[in-house]
Write a protein that holds these residues in place. Structure first.
Motif, PDB file in Angstrom:
ATOM      1  N   UNK A 182       0.845  -1.191   0.000  1.00 32.19           N
ATOM      2  CA  UNK A 182       0.000   0.000   0.000  1.00 32.19           C
ATOM      3  C   UNK A 182       0.883   1.244   0.000  1.00 32.19           C
ATOM      4  N   UNK A 183       0.239   2.396  -0.162  1.00 33.60           N
ATOM      5  CA  UNK A 183       0.989   3.630  -0.296  1.00 33.60           C
ATOM      6  C   UNK A 183       1.760   4.022   0.940  1.00 33.60           C
ATOM      7  N   UNK A 184       1.178   3.761   2.107  1.00 34.67           N
ATOM      8  CA  UNK A 184       1.851   4.126   3.354  1.00 34.67           C
ATOM      9  C   UNK A 184       3.132   3.310   3.535  1.00 34.67           C
ATOM     10  N   UNK A 185       3.055   2.020   3.256  1.00 35.66           N
ATOM     11  CA  UNK A 185       4.252   1.178   3.363  1.00 35.66           C
ATOM     12  C   UNK A 185       5.297   1.598   2.328  1.00 35.66           C
ATOM     13  N   UNK A 186       4.839   1.948   1.121  1.00 38.18           N
ATOM     14  CA  UNK A 186       5.756   2.391   0.078  1.00 38.18           C
ATOM     15  C   UNK A 186       6.500   3.648   0.505  1.00 38.18           C
ATOM     16  N   UNK A 187       5.778   4.594   1.093  1.00 39.86           N
ATOM     17  CA  UNK A 187       6.414   5.837   1.534  1.00 39.86           C
ATOM     18  C   UNK A 187       7.423   5.557   2.634  1.00 39.86           C
ATOM     19  N   UNK A 188       7.079   4.664   3.563  1.00 37.48           N
ATOM     20  CA  UNK A 188       7.997   4.334   4.652  1.00 37.48           C
ATOM     21  C   UNK A 188       9.263   3.664   4.116  1.00 37.48           C
ATOM     22  N   UNK A 189       9.106   2.680   3.228  1.00 37.21           N
ATOM     23  CA  UNK A 189      10.273   2.001   2.674  1.00 37.21           C
ATOM     24  C   UNK A 189      11.148   2.964   1.880  1.00 37.21           C
ATOM     25  N   UNK A 190      10.509   3.813   1.080  1.00 32.83           N
ATOM     26  CA  UNK A 190      11.260   4.726   0.217  1.00 32.83           C
ATOM     27  C   UNK A 190      12.041   5.766   1.005  1.00 32.83           C
ATOM     28  N   UNK A 200      15.141   3.362   3.017  1.00 27.12           N
ATOM     29  CA  UNK A 200      16.109   2.558   2.264  1.00 27.12           C
ATOM     30  C   UNK A 200      16.528   3.315   1.008  1.00 27.12           C
ATOM     31  N   UNK A 201      17.765   3.119   0.553  1.00 20.50           N
ATOM     32  CA  UNK A 201      18.211   3.793  -0.675  1.00 20.50           C
ATOM     33  C   UNK A 201      17.817   2.987  -1.917  1.00 20.50           C
ATOM     34  N   UNK A 202      16.943   3.542  -2.735  1.00 20.28           N
ATOM     35  CA  UNK A 202      16.519   2.860  -3.961  1.00 20.28           C
ATOM     36  C   UNK A 202      17.074   3.562  -5.183  1.00 20.28           C
ATOM     37  N   UNK A 203      17.289   2.768  -6.241  1.00 17.65           N
ATOM     38  CA  UNK A 203      17.732   3.328  -7.509  1.00 17.65           C
ATOM     39  C   UNK A 203      16.546   3.725  -8.377  1.00 17.65           C
ATOM     40  N   UNK A 204      15.377   3.108  -8.136  1.00 17.42           N
ATOM     41  CA  UNK A 204      14.180   3.424  -8.902  1.00 17.42           C
ATOM     42  C   UNK A 204      12.963   2.851  -8.180  1.00 17.42           C
ATOM     43  N   UNK A 205      11.781   3.303  -8.616  1.00 20.88           N
ATOM     44  CA  UNK A 205      10.528   2.840  -8.018  1.00 20.88           C
ATOM     45  C   UNK A 205       9.500   2.617  -9.118  1.00 20.88           C
ATOM     46  N   UNK A 206       8.736   1.527  -8.997  1.00 18.97           N
ATOM     47  CA  UNK A 206       7.594   1.262  -9.863  1.00 18.97           C
ATOM     48  C   UNK A 206       6.364   1.344  -8.966  1.00 18.97           C
ATOM     49  N   UNK A 207       5.471   2.292  -9.252  1.00 17.84           N
ATOM     50  CA  UNK A 207       4.417   2.638  -8.297  1.00 17.84           C
ATOM     51  C   UNK A 207       3.045   2.646  -8.956  1.00 17.84           C
ATOM     52  N   UNK A 208       2.123   1.853  -8.421  1.00 22.00           N
ATOM     53  CA  UNK A 208       0.744   1.861  -8.890  1.00 22.00           C
ATOM     54  C   UNK A 208       0.062   3.153  -8.427  1.00 22.00           C
ATOM     55  N   UNK A 233       4.487  12.632  -4.719  1.00 17.55           N
ATOM     56  CA  UNK A 233       4.543  14.045  -4.331  1.00 17.55           C
ATOM     57  C   UNK A 233       5.298  14.215  -3.008  1.00 17.55           C
ATOM     58  N   UNK A 234       5.033  13.328  -2.052  1.00 17.74           N
ATOM     59  CA  UNK A 234       5.717  13.426  -0.756  1.00 17.74           C
ATOM     60  C   UNK A 234       7.199  13.086  -0.869  1.00 17.74           C
ATOM     61  N   UNK A 235       7.527  12.133  -1.734  1.00 20.51           N
ATOM     62  CA  UNK A 235       8.945  11.802  -1.935  1.00 20.51           C
ATOM     63  C   UNK A 235       9.707  12.995  -2.497  1.00 20.51           C
ATOM     64  N   UNK A 236       9.125  13.664  -3.472  1.00 23.90           N
ATOM     65  CA  UNK A 236       9.802  14.820  -4.072  1.00 23.90           C
ATOM     66  C   UNK A 236       9.919  15.970  -3.077  1.00 23.90           C
ATOM     67  N   UNK A 237       8.923  16.134  -2.221  1.00 24.76           N
ATOM     68  CA  UNK A 237       9.015  17.182  -1.199  1.00 24.76           C
ATOM     69  C   UNK A 237      10.149  16.895  -0.229  1.00 24.76           C
ATOM     70  N   UNK A 238      10.466  15.596  -0.050  1.00 21.98           N
ATOM     71  CA  UNK A 238      11.554  15.209   0.849  1.00 21.98           C
ATOM     72  C   UNK A 238      12.887  15.117   0.114  1.00 21.98           C
ATOM     73  N   UNK A 239      12.928  15.627  -1.105  1.00 18.40           N
ATOM     74  CA  UNK A 239      14.153  15.688  -1.907  1.00 18.40           C
ATOM     75  C   UNK A 239      14.680  14.315  -2.294  1.00 18.40           C
ATOM     76  N   UNK A 240      13.796  13.319  -2.401  1.00 19.03           N
ATOM     77  CA  UNK A 240      14.185  12.000  -2.885  1.00 19.03           C
ATOM     78  C   UNK A 240      13.962  11.989  -4.399  1.00 19.03           C
ATOM     79  N   UNK A 241      15.048  11.869  -5.153  1.00 19.70           N
ATOM     80  CA  UNK A 241      14.990  12.132  -6.587  1.00 19.70           C
ATOM     81  C   UNK A 241      15.122  10.884  -7.464  1.00 19.70           C
ATOM     82  N   UNK A 242      15.142   9.680  -6.872  1.00 18.61           N
ATOM     83  CA  UNK A 242      15.263   8.501  -7.721  1.00 18.61           C
ATOM     84  C   UNK A 242      14.057   8.419  -8.672  1.00 18.61           C
TER      85      UNK A 242
END
Length: 227
Positions: free
Chosen positions: A32-40, A43-51, A64-73
């Motif tokens: 789910x989205x909440x778990x995805x946000x927590x993992x992202x 942990x350091x990821x090289x890319x994400x595939x997101x429904x 949107x929240x990842x980009x606000x947190x400056x996570x650019x993968x």
């Protein structure tokens, strides 16, 4: 390379995980989205595939929240919706690409390679250090005129070393980008896989390319030039 898959449909998630793993990626899955946000964010990821449509938090909100947190993968969005406004919403939130369901795994892998190339402008589909060549599309490795038979994990480790070459890569970075969240940190698996690679890459009679950098990690470096 380590990829996060955010998908709430178990069959689709399993298909994605299997296909990406077979292509040599280390894969973590969020249901789910909440778990995805927590993992992202942990942990350091090289890319994400997101429904897009997920419980707890939708995919657009996650990106949107990842980009606000400056996570650019790079992020590839998946959706069963085909409307232009849905694609625009995802791209405006910070997604890098969009793929409509149902999709081909071959196309997803090609799009994933494309967004990773854009993330690393110097990268291309073939990497070379001295007489060692790695082909990301054909998933083959050659040293000189000899084709090397590597497992997916060995291939991913070699790709990471070649990407960083000639700089060293720490054991921590290797673990973070080559293994998934179920990695047992109490094992000596990094050293074991480095030795596997050395056996195949640095065969008898060839100048060694894989070097241990004491106190740092491992580096793939061309042999010194000779006069």
């Amino acid at each position: 390379m380590r990829v996060l898959v955010a998908e709430d449909e178990p069959k689709v998630a399993s298909h994605l995980q299997q296909g990406l793993a077979e292509a040599g990626y280390a894969v973590d899955v969020a249901a789910d989205g909440a778990e995805a946000l927590w993992l992202a964010t942990t942990h350091p990821y090289d890319a994400m595939v997101c429904d897009v449509m997920m419980p707890a938090l939708d995919g657009v909100s996650v990106v949107r929240q990842l980009r606000r947190r400056q996570l650019t993968f790079p992020v590839i969005m998946l959706t069963a919706r085909h409307g232009l406004e849905d694609r625009v919403a995802g791209l405006d939130a910070g997604a890098d690409d969009y793929l409509a369901k149902p999709f081909s795994m071959i196309e997803l892998l090609a799009r994933l390679r494309a967004v990773l190339r854009r993330q690393r402008p110097e990268a291309n589909d073939r990497m070379r250090v001295a007489d060692l060549e790695l082909d990301l599309i054909a998933h083959t490795v050659r040293r000189g005129d000899q084709t090397l038979s590597l497992t997916n994990r060995e291939f991913a480790l070699l790709e990471l070393l070649m990407t960083a070459s000639p700089k060293p890569v720490s054991k921590t970075a290797i673990i973070e980008h080559v293994w998934d969240q179920h990695f047992d940190s109490g094992t000596n698996v990094v050293n074991v896989y480095i030795n596997y690679l050395r056996t195949k890459v640095d065969r008898d009679g060839l100048p060694p390319l894989i070097h241990t950098v004491r106190g740092v990690g491992f580096a793939l470096r061309p042999p010194p030039a000779t006069d």
